[in-house]
Motif scaffolding. Structure first.
Motif, mmCIF file in Angstrom:
data_model
loop_
_atom_site.group_PDB
_atom_site.id
_atom_site.type_symbol
_atom_site.label_atom_id
_atom_site.label_comp_id
_atom_site.label_asym_id
_atom_site.label_seq_id
_atom_site.Cartn_x
_atom_site.Cartn_y
_atom_site.Cartn_z
ATOM 1 N N ALA A 41 0.842 -1.199 0.000
ATOM 2 C CA ALA A 41 0.000 0.000 0.000
ATOM 3 C C ALA A 41 0.873 1.243 0.000
ATOM 4 O O ALA A 41 0.618 2.197 -0.738
ATOM 5 N N PHE A 42 1.923 1.184 0.813
ATOM 6 C CA PHE A 42 2.837 2.321 0.889
ATOM 7 C C PHE A 42 3.511 2.563 -0.459
ATOM 8 O O PHE A 42 3.633 3.693 -0.929
ATOM 9 N N ARG A 43 3.914 1.412 -1.082
ATOM 10 C CA ARG A 43 4.577 1.540 -2.374
ATOM 11 C C ARG A 43 3.635 2.173 -3.407
ATOM 12 O O ARG A 43 4.004 3.071 -4.147
ATOM 13 N N GLN A 44 2.386 1.672 -3.404
ATOM 14 C CA GLN A 44 1.407 2.200 -4.375
ATOM 15 C C GLN A 44 1.183 3.692 -4.155
ATOM 16 O O GLN A 44 1.125 4.468 -5.102
ATOM 17 N N ALA A 48 2.013 6.486 -6.735
ATOM 18 C CA ALA A 48 0.952 7.349 -7.265
ATOM 19 C C ALA A 48 1.363 8.816 -7.145
ATOM 20 O O ALA A 48 1.164 9.609 -8.071
ATOM 21 N N ALA A 49 1.975 9.160 -6.000
ATOM 22 C CA ALA A 49 2.400 10.547 -5.802
ATOM 23 C C ALA A 49 3.450 10.936 -6.835
ATOM 24 O O ALA A 49 3.408 12.031 -7.407
ATOM 25 N N ALA A 50 4.378 10.000 -7.091
ATOM 26 C CA ALA A 50 5.436 10.310 -8.054
ATOM 27 C C ALA A 50 4.869 10.400 -9.466
ATOM 28 O O ALA A 50 5.238 11.302 -10.235
ATOM 29 N N TYR A 51 3.973 9.474 -9.816
ATOM 30 C CA TYR A 51 3.372 9.507 -11.161
ATOM 31 C C TYR A 51 2.513 10.744 -11.343
ATOM 32 O O TYR A 51 2.391 11.265 -12.442
ATOM 33 N N PHE A 52 1.932 11.202 -10.220
ATOM 34 C CA PHE A 52 1.071 12.391 -10.278
ATOM 35 C C PHE A 52 1.846 13.588 -10.853
ATOM 36 O O PHE A 52 1.329 14.353 -11.659
#
Lengths: 339, 350
Positions: A41-44, A48-52
């Motif tokens: 979950a942490f990785r996702q 997600a934050a980085a892909y954002f």
């Protein structure tokens, strides 16, 4: 009896421990599963934050290109080299704003980098302990002043001061020197590209200073002490030990400052004179990309006008990208040369 | 059960939304920055009287035109009148609310306010960069009695797009052929010389600080900043000073009825007392508005402003519209603006 008891107890223990192991194993696998879940979950979440950021960046590029498409197709590459900026005939070119952006940023870096490095050297190598904190805090406060304040101060205090002192002095000093006289030609308006560059230098100074100070103080004392032990002067220590050791960090700080100088809007708008002209003279009024957008976007009537302003934004985006890429390349080359 | 609750809640909100406008209506408008102070003042007084509020965003004329075309506001506001074709194309009506004047201001040593006289040709040549010093023969010829120094002229203009710039360049285009050919008239132009400053306050400040400078600002700014204004020679060849009376004279001599959408630009108007650099600011509304209720309220607001707002406008150095023009505007409302069933939006007694 005793031994039997002992055996029994050992067996019991074994049994118990077996049971214990079983229960432990199940609880451990549960715990592991839980950890795995939270881990993924942490990785996702972080991913997600980085892909954002990537999505955001591509969104900005797409909307800039879409918004500037009309001007892009109409003027083509000629937009980059045309000095015209005529809202009446809708004939636009970006040369003057690009020129102004680069000139003011170069003036700013020309002053802020040496001064900032000198402040950082003084703070880490020479400054008495009691003076370090006041100067350090003053530098950080300089970074905290909003740019509009710099603009107002520049227009009301700094520009009239320059009009009466520095500019007439420069005009008089270089009046008869061949190349320099054209750099300082024209009447002293007070405002102009030089004034904008000086204001930018003040704004950029804290970035260069505080980052260089941090990396300078990270130099292992043993290196410096060894150099002092070889009877090096302070300058030699800084020149041959501190600077080579901290090169990467210093370049990072300079690039951060340059990024700010390129994009700064409000302070520059106040003092640059906002004239769409390319002039060799540094004291002549000019304009920058961000100042042009800030000045003209609200009252820009017509699609071509608006589109041209957005195209200016795209160009600033590209310039910033090129600067960052150049910084990366420089760091890469240094890293390769060292190791 | 849960759904039922949501439905009820939704119904209550919807009902409240329907009932609410009957209590107090908020009219929304966006556009020009020049009339913002007076619209805000009118809105405040109107709210006290009728409990109906006006939300006006001064985002600039360009933004105002965009927003009314996109139908996101009840009315748009622009300092530059739209042409008849564009009004027709977008189905808009246009009418002026208040007027103001533009004043050339100078900072020349030893020269007081209202002393120097300029005419259109000379003013144009100064802004073209052809007249470079204050003791130029062309300026001296108009000012035989004034002692002018041998000082370089610094031209100060607006850096942002502006209705003030439109009026100024429109005037220069009418009176200086070279200006018309080389530069033209718009809210922003390609200035041949000079430094740009943001907003009226920016120009006022730069002129105040820079020796030998000339700029142009709204009348109110020239007055408040105590800048030295010039006189101008008008179309009839008379020398006039910028005052509320000379702006009124320009408005009185304009051909309002003959111009579609009242789109008169009050520059270079005839008449012995007319100041040649004046202009009105305009409201844009749809002929068949989407929200007839809000549009009706907006018209009521402007009707109220024409009736009771003149004193407030004068206090802020604006010039109210002549009564004759106001009557024509009201007539145009009842003849042009319709709701979706084709009925007149508003029926006014006068």
């Amino acid at each position: 009896m005793q031994s039997a008891k002992g055996e029994q107890s050992v067996a019991d223990l074994a049994l118990q421990s077996g049971a214990l192991q079983a229960s432990e194993a199940s609880s451990r696998s549960k715990a592991l599963a839980r950890l795995k879940l939270s881990d993924s979950a942490f990785r996702q979440l972080t991913r997600a934050a980085a892909y954002f950021v990537l999505i955001l960046l591509s969104g900005i590029i797409v909307s800039l290109v879409a918004g500037s498409w009309l001007a892009l197709t109409n003027f083509g590459l000629g937009f980059l080299v045309s000095e015209r900026w005529n809202p009446v005939t809708e004939n636009f070119g970006a040369l003057a704003p690009i020129y102004g952006t680069l000139v003011t940023s170069i003036i700013a870096m020309f002053i802020a980098v040496p001064v900032g490095l000198m402040i950082a050297m003084f703070l880490t190598e020479l400054c008495p302990q009691w003076l370090r904190r006041p100067i350090g805090i003053a530098i950080e406060l300089l970074a905290g002043i909003p740019s509009i304040i710099y603009g107002i101060w520049g227009l009301f205090v700094f520009a009239p001061f320059l009009q009466d002192t520095l500019q007439p002095f420069l005009i008089g000093l270089f009046g008869n020197v061949p190349v320099m006289s054209s750099l300082f030609a024209g009447p002293p308006y007070g405002i102009g590209m030089l004034t904008a560059g000086l204001i930018l230098a003040i704004m950029v100074l804290p970035f260069v200073t505080s980052i260089s100070r941090d990396v300078f103080s990270a130099v292992p004392p043993v290196l410096k002490e060894a150099a002092y032990g070889l009877s090096c002067t302070t300058w030699e220590v800084v020149r041959n030990v501190v600077l080579p050791y901290t090169r990467i960090g210093v370049i990072g700080g300079v690039m951060l400052g340059l990024g700010r100088a390129l994009g700064e809007t409000m302070a520059v708008t106040f003092v640059i004179g906002n004239a769409h002209k390319v002039s060799a003279s540094l004291i002549a009024p000019g304009t920058t990309i961000s100042a042009t957008i800030a000045n003209e976007f609200t009252e820009a009537v017509g699609d071509m006008y608006t589109s041209s302003l957005i195209l200016l934004g795209l160009i600033l985006f590209v310039i910033t990208f090129i600067v960052l890429a150049a910084a990366r390349y420089m760091l890469l080359r240094i890293a390769r040369r060292i190791g | 059960m849960k759904h039922v609750k949501t439905l009820i809640a939704g119904g209550v909100i919807a009902a409240a939304a329907i009932i609410y406008p009957a209590v107090a209506i908020d009219i929304s408008g966006a556009g020009a920055t020049f009339p913002y102070p007076i619209y805000a003042k009118w809105a405040d007084a109107y709210k006290k009287e009728t409990n109906n509020g006006l939300n006006y965003q001064s985002i600039g004329s360009g933004g105002g035109i965009k927003q009314i075309t996109a139908k996101t506001v009840t009315f748009g506001a622009s300092d530059m009148p739209l042409k008849a074709e564009q009004l027709e194309k977008d189905g808009l009506v246009q009418f002026p609310t208040v007027m103001g004047g533009v004043v050339p201001v100078i900072n020349v040593e030893g020269v007081k306010a209202d002393e120097v006289v300029l005419d259109g040709a000379v003013l144009g040549d100064i802004f073209l960069g052809k007249i470079k010093t204050w003791d130029d023969p062309a300026i001296k010829k108009l000012n035989a009695s004034v002692k002018l120094p041998q000082q370089a002229i610094v031209v100060v203009h607006r850096s942002d797009g502006s209705g003030t710039t439109f009026l100024f360049t429109d005037y220069l285009s009418k009176v200086n052929a070279e200006w018309k050919g080389k530069v033209g008239a718009n809210t922003a132009v390609e200035w041949p010389v000079g430094i740009g400053a943001k907003g009226n306050e920016g120009v006022a400040n730069n002129v105040g600080q820079t020796k030998g400078s000339i700029g142009y600002v709204e009348y109110a700014y020239a007055k408040q900043n105590k800048l030295a204004n010039t006189k101008l020679v008008n179309k009839d060849g008379k020398t006039v000073s910028p005052t509320a009376e000379s702006f009124m004279a320009a408005a009185a001599n304009a051909d309002w009825d003959g111009t579609p959408g009242f789109g008169v630009v009050l520059t270079d108007e005839p008449g012995a007392a007319s100041w040649p650099l004046a202009g009105a600011t305009f409201i844009l509304m749809h002929k068949v508005p989407q929200d007839a209720v809000a549009a009706r309220e907006a018209l009521k607001f402007f009707d109220w402003a024409y009736g009771k707002g003149d004193k407030m406008a004068q206090d802020l150095d604006y010039v109210p519209m002549p009564d004759k023009v106001v009557a024509a505007i009201k007539k145009s409302w009842s003849s042009q603006m319709k709701d979706k069933d084709g009925k007149p939006l508003i029926a006014l007694s006068n």
